[in-house]
Enzyme design. Structure first.
Site, short mmCIF file in Angstrom:
data_model
loop_
_atom_site.label_atom_id
_atom_site.label_comp_id
_atom_site.label_asym_id
_atom_site.label_seq_id
_atom_site.Cartn_x
_atom_site.Cartn_y
_atom_site.Cartn_z
N CYS A 151 0.87 -1.18 0.00
CA CYS A 151 0.00 0.00 0.00
C CYS A 151 0.90 1.23 0.00
O CYS A 151 2.10 1.11 -0.31
CB CYS A 151 -0.98 -0.02 1.18
SG CYS A 151 -0.21 -0.02 2.81
N CYS A 206 -1.41 0.66 7.36
CA CYS A 206 -2.85 0.31 7.49
C CYS A 206 -3.22 -0.91 6.64
O CYS A 206 -3.42 -2.01 7.16
CB CYS A 206 -3.73 1.50 7.10
SG CYS A 206 -3.48 2.97 8.10
N ARG A 207 -3.33 -0.72 5.33
CA ARG A 207 -3.90 -1.78 4.48
C ARG A 207 -2.98 -2.98 4.30
O ARG A 207 -3.41 -4.13 4.47
CB ARG A 207 -4.29 -1.20 3.11
CG ARG A 207 -5.44 -0.24 3.18
CD ARG A 207 -5.58 0.55 1.91
NE ARG A 207 -4.46 1.48 1.72
CZ ARG A 207 -4.25 2.20 0.63
NH1 ARG A 207 -5.08 2.09 -0.37
NH2 ARG A 207 -3.22 3.03 0.56
N SER A 208 -1.72 -2.74 3.90
CA SER A 208 -0.88 -3.92 3.57
C SER A 208 -0.50 -4.74 4.80
O SER A 208 -0.47 -5.97 4.71
CB SER A 208 0.33 -3.55 2.71
OG SER A 208 1.17 -2.62 3.34
N ASP A 211 -7.88 3.81 0.90
CA ASP A 211 -7.03 4.25 2.00
C ASP A 211 -7.90 4.71 3.19
O ASP A 211 -8.68 5.66 3.06
CB ASP A 211 -6.18 5.42 1.47
CG ASP A 211 -5.22 5.95 2.49
OD1 ASP A 211 -5.26 5.49 3.65
OD2 ASP A 211 -4.41 6.82 2.12
P1 4NP Z 1 -1.80 2.76 4.09
O1 4NP Z 1 -2.43 4.11 4.67
O2 4NP Z 1 -1.23 3.13 2.72
O3 4NP Z 1 -2.95 1.83 4.01
O4 4NP Z 1 -0.72 2.34 5.06
C1 4NP Z 1 -1.75 5.32 4.81
C2 4NP Z 1 -0.87 5.48 5.86
C3 4NP Z 1 -0.24 6.70 6.04
C4 4NP Z 1 -0.48 7.74 5.17
C5 4NP Z 1 -1.35 7.58 4.12
C6 4NP Z 1 -1.99 6.35 3.93
N1 4NP Z 1 0.14 9.00 5.38
O5 4NP Z 1 -0.15 9.92 4.61
O6 4NP Z 1 0.94 9.13 6.32
#
Ligand code: 4NP
Length: 158
Positions: A14, A19-21, A128
Site C-alpha cells: 500500500c 494500514c492496508r498492507s 485508504d
Molecule cells: P496505508 O495508509 O497506505 O494503508 O498504510 C496510509 C498510511 C499513512 C499515510 C497515508 C496512507 N500517510 O499519509 O501518512
C-alpha cells in the site's frame, strides 16, 4: 511450453505500509495457516515515511478484534530485490499499482496485480482508510478477507 511456476511468495503493498498492507499480511498469514499452505508473506509501502513503525493502532484494533495477529510487523519501503524475490506483488489501489510499475523492470510487471482482482466484491480497490473513521478500517478488513480467500484459491490452482 514453459511450466507454470507454483506461487510460493506474496508481497502486499500500500502507500504507507501501516494500514492496508500489514492488515492484508496479518489476514493472509492467518488464512494460509488454516489452509495448510506454505507461502512466504510480507508487506511494504511505496513510500518510506513510516519506516520501522508498527502498524496503525486503528488497523491493529480492528484486526485483532477479528482474531488476526499483528505481532512483530514493522513498516518498510518496497525495494528492488522485492521485485526479484516475490512471485506476486499485490497492490491495494491504482496509485500503488502505477508506482510499482514505474519503479520496477518490465520483466517483473506480470507479478504486479490489484488485490481486488481476487475478490468477489464489486470494488476495484482497497481504499485508504488513514484519514477516515473506524468504519473505514472495518470495511478495509471486509475487502481484505474476501480478496484473501480468492487469492488462496488462485494459489491452490497455481
Ligand atoms: P496505508 O495508509 O497506505 O494503508 O498504510 C496510509 C498510511 C499513512 C499515510 C497515508 C496512507 N500517510 O499519509 O501518512
Amino acid at each position: 511450453m514453459a511450466e507454470k511456476k507454483k506461487i510460493s511468495s506474496v508481497l502486499f503493498i500500500c502507500l504507507g505500509n501501516i494500514c492496508r498492507s500489514p492488515s492484508a499480511e496479518a489476514v493472509f498469514r492467518h488464512k494460509i495457516r488454516q489452509h495448510n499452505l506454505f507461502v512466504e508473506v510480507d508487506s511494504a509501502g511505496t513510500q518510506g515515511f513510516h519506516t520501522g513503525c508498527a502498524p496503525d493502532e486503528r488497523s491493529v484494533q480492528a484486526g485483532e478484534a477479528r482474531g488476526y495477529d499483528f505481532g512483530g510487523l514493522k513498516c518498510r519501503k518496497v525495494n528492488e530485490m522485492d521485485f526479484e524475490q516475490f512471485d506476486l506483488i499485490i497492490a491495494m489501489d491504482d496509485s500503488n499499482l502505477k508506482n510499482l510499475q514505474r519503479d520496477s523492470r518490465e520483466e517483473h510487471h506480470h507479478k504486479i496485480k490489484l488485490f481486488m482482482e481476487f475478490s468477489s466484491f464489486e470494488d476495484d480497490v482497497v481504499p485508504d482508510p488513514y484519514y477516515g473513521g473506524k468504519k473505514g478500517f472495518e470495511y478495509v478488513l471486509d475487502l481484505i478477507e474476501d480478496a484473501a480467500d480468492g487469492l488462496i484459491e488462485h494459489i491452490k490452482r497455481s
